[in-house]
Design a protein around this motif. Sequence first.
Motif, PDB file in Angstrom:
ATOM      1  N   LYS A   1       1.704   8.912 -11.598  1.00 15.41           N
ATOM      2  CA  LYS A   1       0.585   7.964 -11.617  1.00 15.41           C
ATOM      3  C   LYS A   1       0.341   7.369 -12.991  1.00 15.41           C
ATOM      4  O   LYS A   1      -0.370   6.374 -13.132  1.00 15.41           O
ATOM      5  CB  LYS A   1      -0.687   8.638 -11.094  1.00 15.41           C
ATOM      6  CG  LYS A   1      -1.259   9.714 -11.989  1.00 15.41           C
ATOM      7  CD  LYS A   1      -2.320  10.536 -11.279  1.00 15.41           C
ATOM      8  CE  LYS A   1      -3.587   9.770 -11.055  1.00 15.41           C
ATOM      9  NZ  LYS A   1      -4.677  10.646 -10.543  1.00 15.41           N
TER      10      LYS A   1
ATOM     11  N   ALA B   1       2.485   1.690  -3.442  1.00 14.77           N
ATOM     12  CA  ALA B   1       1.515   2.160  -4.429  1.00 14.77           C
ATOM     13  C   ALA B   1       1.250   3.658  -4.266  1.00 14.77           C
ATOM     14  O   ALA B   1       1.276   4.413  -5.250  1.00 14.77           O
ATOM     15  CB  ALA B   1       0.215   1.367  -4.301  1.00 14.77           C
ATOM     16  N   HIS B   2       1.008   4.100  -3.030  1.00 17.57           N
ATOM     17  CA  HIS B   2       0.757   5.529  -2.781  1.00 17.57           C
ATOM     18  C   HIS B   2       1.971   6.386  -3.149  1.00 17.57           C
ATOM     19  O   HIS B   2       1.829   7.470  -3.734  1.00 17.57           O
ATOM     20  CB  HIS B   2       0.382   5.764  -1.309  1.00 17.57           C
ATOM     21  CG  HIS B   2      -1.033   5.399  -0.994  1.00 17.57           C
ATOM     22  ND1 HIS B   2      -1.389   4.172  -0.483  1.00 17.57           N
ATOM     23  CD2 HIS B   2      -2.192   6.089  -1.160  1.00 17.57           C
ATOM     24  CE1 HIS B   2      -2.705   4.128  -0.316  1.00 17.57           C
ATOM     25  NE2 HIS B   2      -3.219   5.271  -0.727  1.00 17.57           N
ATOM     26  N   ASN B   3       3.147   5.865  -2.837  1.00 19.51           N
ATOM     27  CA  ASN B   3       4.383   6.588  -3.129  1.00 19.51           C
ATOM     28  C   ASN B   3       4.584   6.778  -4.636  1.00 19.51           C
ATOM     29  O   ASN B   3       4.916   7.875  -5.108  1.00 19.51           O
ATOM     30  CB  ASN B   3       5.564   5.823  -2.515  1.00 19.51           C
ATOM     31  CG  ASN B   3       6.876   6.562  -2.662  1.00 19.51           C
ATOM     32  OD1 ASN B   3       7.857   5.989  -3.115  1.00 19.51           O
ATOM     33  ND2 ASN B   3       6.921   7.823  -2.280  1.00 19.51           N
TER      34      ASN B   3
ATOM     35  N   THR C   1       3.670   1.955 -12.187  1.00 23.77           N
ATOM     36  CA  THR C   1       2.742   2.411 -11.139  1.00 23.77           C
ATOM     37  C   THR C   1       1.404   1.674 -11.245  1.00 23.77           C
ATOM     38  O   THR C   1       0.849   1.201 -10.243  1.00 23.77           O
ATOM     39  CB  THR C   1       2.514   3.936 -11.254  1.00 23.77           C
ATOM     40  OG1 THR C   1       3.774   4.603 -11.187  1.00 23.77           O
ATOM     41  CG2 THR C   1       1.624   4.449 -10.144  1.00 23.77           C
TER      42      THR C   1
ATOM     43  N   SER D   1       0.833  -1.205   0.000  1.00 26.11           N
ATOM     44  CA  SER D   1       0.000   0.000   0.000  1.00 26.11           C
ATOM     45  C   SER D   1       0.870   1.257   0.000  1.00 26.11           C
ATOM     46  O   SER D   1       0.633   2.198  -0.767  1.00 26.11           O
ATOM     47  CB  SER D   1      -0.920  -0.001   1.222  1.00 26.11           C
ATOM     48  OG  SER D   1      -1.617   1.223   1.317  1.00 26.11           O
ATOM     49  N   PHE D   2       1.923   1.260   0.834  1.00 22.75           N
ATOM     50  CA  PHE D   2       2.835   2.404   0.905  1.00 22.75           C
ATOM     51  C   PHE D   2       3.529   2.617  -0.446  1.00 22.75           C
ATOM     52  O   PHE D   2       3.629   3.752  -0.927  1.00 22.75           O
ATOM     53  CB  PHE D   2       3.875   2.175   2.005  1.00 22.75           C
ATOM     54  CG  PHE D   2       4.904   3.271   2.091  1.00 22.75           C
ATOM     55  CD1 PHE D   2       4.601   4.491   2.699  1.00 22.75           C
ATOM     56  CD2 PHE D   2       6.171   3.096   1.550  1.00 22.75           C
ATOM     57  CE1 PHE D   2       5.542   5.507   2.765  1.00 22.75           C
ATOM     58  CE2 PHE D   2       7.118   4.104   1.607  1.00 22.75           C
ATOM     59  CZ  PHE D   2       6.800   5.319   2.224  1.00 22.75           C
TER      60      PHE D   2
ATOM     61  N   ILE E   1      -0.336  -0.840  -8.421  1.00 22.91           N
ATOM     62  CA  ILE E   1      -1.697  -0.650  -7.904  1.00 22.91           C
ATOM     63  C   ILE E   1      -2.542  -1.896  -8.200  1.00 22.91           C
ATOM     64  O   ILE E   1      -3.328  -2.345  -7.350  1.00 22.91           O
ATOM     65  CB  ILE E   1      -2.348   0.609  -8.518  1.00 22.91           C
ATOM     66  CG1 ILE E   1      -1.562   1.865  -8.128  1.00 22.91           C
ATOM     67  CG2 ILE E   1      -3.795   0.757  -8.063  1.00 22.91           C
ATOM     68  CD1 ILE E   1      -1.957   3.114  -8.902  1.00 22.91           C
TER      69      ILE E   1
ATOM     70  N   TYR F   1      -1.759  -4.459  -5.713  1.00 22.13           N
ATOM     71  CA  TYR F   1      -2.347  -4.093  -4.408  1.00 22.13           C
ATOM     72  C   TYR F   1      -3.814  -4.526  -4.344  1.00 22.13           C
ATOM     73  O   TYR F   1      -4.250  -5.148  -3.369  1.00 22.13           O
ATOM     74  CB  TYR F   1      -2.216  -2.585  -4.181  1.00 22.13           C
ATOM     75  CG  TYR F   1      -2.958  -2.092  -2.969  1.00 22.13           C
ATOM     76  CD1 TYR F   1      -2.563  -2.462  -1.685  1.00 22.13           C
ATOM     77  CD2 TYR F   1      -4.082  -1.266  -3.101  1.00 22.13           C
ATOM     78  CE1 TYR F   1      -3.252  -2.012  -0.564  1.00 22.13           C
ATOM     79  CE2 TYR F   1      -4.773  -0.812  -1.993  1.00 22.13           C
ATOM     80  CZ  TYR F   1      -4.353  -1.192  -0.727  1.00 22.13           C
ATOM     81  OH  TYR F   1      -5.042  -0.765   0.381  1.00 22.13           O
TER      82      TYR F   1
ATOM     83  N   VAL G   1       2.256   6.685  -6.960  1.00 22.13           N
ATOM     84  CA  VAL G   1       1.200   7.579  -7.494  1.00 22.13           C
ATOM     85  C   VAL G   1       1.619   9.038  -7.319  1.00 22.13           C
ATOM     86  O   VAL G   1       1.407   9.867  -8.206  1.00 22.13           O
ATOM     87  CB  VAL G   1      -0.153   7.299  -6.800  1.00 22.13           C
ATOM     88  CG1 VAL G   1      -1.151   8.417  -7.079  1.00 22.13           C
ATOM     89  CG2 VAL G   1      -0.720   5.962  -7.273  1.00 22.13           C
ATOM     90  N   GLU G   2       2.244   9.349  -6.180  1.00 17.63           N
ATOM     91  CA  GLU G   2       2.727  10.715  -5.947  1.00 17.63           C
ATOM     92  C   GLU G   2       3.833  11.099  -6.939  1.00 17.63           C
ATOM     93  O   GLU G   2       3.923  12.245  -7.363  1.00 17.63           O
ATOM     94  CB  GLU G   2       3.262  10.842  -4.509  1.00 17.63           C
ATOM     95  CG  GLU G   2       2.169  10.913  -3.456  1.00 17.63           C
ATOM     96  CD  GLU G   2       2.742  10.925  -2.044  1.00 17.63           C
ATOM     97  OE1 GLU G   2       3.967  11.119  -1.907  1.00 17.63           O
ATOM     98  OE2 GLU G   2       1.969  10.736  -1.094  1.00 17.63           O
TER      99      GLU G   2
END
Length: 573
Positions: free
Chosen positions: A310, A302-304, A315, A299-300, A319, A322, A306-307
Amino acid sequence: MAALCSDFGDLVQIKKQLISVISLCKERGLLHSAKWASELAFALEPLSKDDLPPAAPFTEEDAQDLDALTLAKSYFDLKEYDRAAYFLKGCCSQKAYFLYMYSRYLSGEKKKDDETVDSLGPLEKGQVRNEALRELRVELSKKHSAGELDSFTLYLYGVVLRKLDLLKEAVKVFVEAIHALPLHWGAWLELSNLVTNVEMLKSLSLPDCWIKDFFVAHMYTELQMIKEALEKYQNLIEAGFSKSTYIISQIAVAYHNFRDIDQALALFNELREQDPYRIDNMDTFSNLLYVRSMKPELSFLAHNLVEIDKYRVETCCVIGNYYSLRSQHEKAALYFQRALKLNPRCLGAWTLMGHEYMEMKNTSAAIQAYRHAIEVNKRDYRAWYGLGQTYEILKMPFYCLYYYRKAHQLRPSDSRMLVALGESYEKLSQQVEAKKCYWRAYSVGDVEKMALLKLAKLHEQLNESDDAAQCYMLYIQDIFSCGEQLEHAEVSTALRYLGQYYFKNKLYDEASVCAQRCCDYNDAREEGKALLRQISHVRDQIETPSADLFAPLSNNNTPVRRVSPLNLISFTP
């Protein structure tokens, strides 16, 4: 360019060569090759001002084409390929001619990809082709025959031939391009996609240059020769490239292919510390986190990503993994489709999307996805294995056998492929072949600890009781040695069989131990108790106890810690 080094003795000279080739690739819009060389150069010590290489020679033709080339390159950088080609038409210099032909090629590729995404969707087969390829081939072929192509245009000619499926000709042209400029990594990579086995690799006539070691290490990884690849990369680190993030990432990918998950995870974490905004290879990192069910870490990641970006293929794959780990397979498939819209030749996305369709029981879509993956790279064992699994669900064992064989050829030491092959042979009533596969799976190191169990059950079905008992004993020993005996459901099956086997052979002490161990398992407890009663009843009827007739058990209370009294180690299919 400075004279080429054949070994790693002079790192200053290697750095000079890298700086020179970075400039050459940038001028021609070959950004991935420039990036690779830049990462490698960054890993070496900086050069002093006096050691910096001189600029590339500037010819009269270059001077004449300078204005047109500068204008066209600005359009090229903005991906206005047709516009760039228009202003380069008629230019004479080698640099301008390459950019002219390359712009036409990329224009055709862009139109093809747009048409694929807009008209067909990611799973439609379609016959969308780059319409510019045939024209480019004709023009480049004439120049090639006249000996007028430089190293970069030879590389482009090889790419055109590969896209037209003229693979033998493409190999020859890529080798020629590499000889003309050994430091162009893009040519080596294109050649690597055409090498099908180690014999072909050895037969290639390649220049004796330090960059060849990087190519050979890459090929060993691609051909699943992981130990050889790791040895090569270790040599490169010792030669002076210890700071190279490229090498760290390649070693991590090699360990991933080798299924050494802990080592691979450690290296990817090290890579993230050194290069926190890196997106390359993060899809492979996410595969490892997925296998280990590390939801918070995935999760970390994937979020990283995307920032950071994306709309990168990697990326979208992260996701997708995930959501797959959260069993949201429709969402996962959606992100893999998004990855394929960004890059229809993304191998990992096709394979992972096939897995998702399998989870959703959509076998026809899974088959199409796996076939696309194989079209992109015939060496992708996961796609061949996935096709085998899909046809297994469809109860088509002959098809299974074909695809599992392909997967096994690519991964000869992977026990999962061998077990799958054995199951296919068993369904086709080819028991001898099935036995060989199961035994081979055990011999190479059974990842899932299932080969001996399946072999034992096969012997049991064929009434080969001695061989079945030997396999069950080896199986229990294997399970106990790796500390999984409490979690593994099939230990009770083995103990039940061995208890009955020893009882029939009048080995009551051994039968008693097995029966007692059966009582530790819920599904075998009643049978264990019944067997103990039978043993007690038989012993009451005879005067001489079996312990006087047969060798006693060893002190550790498990039948597999001793040599079998019937010397059953005779099965070697």
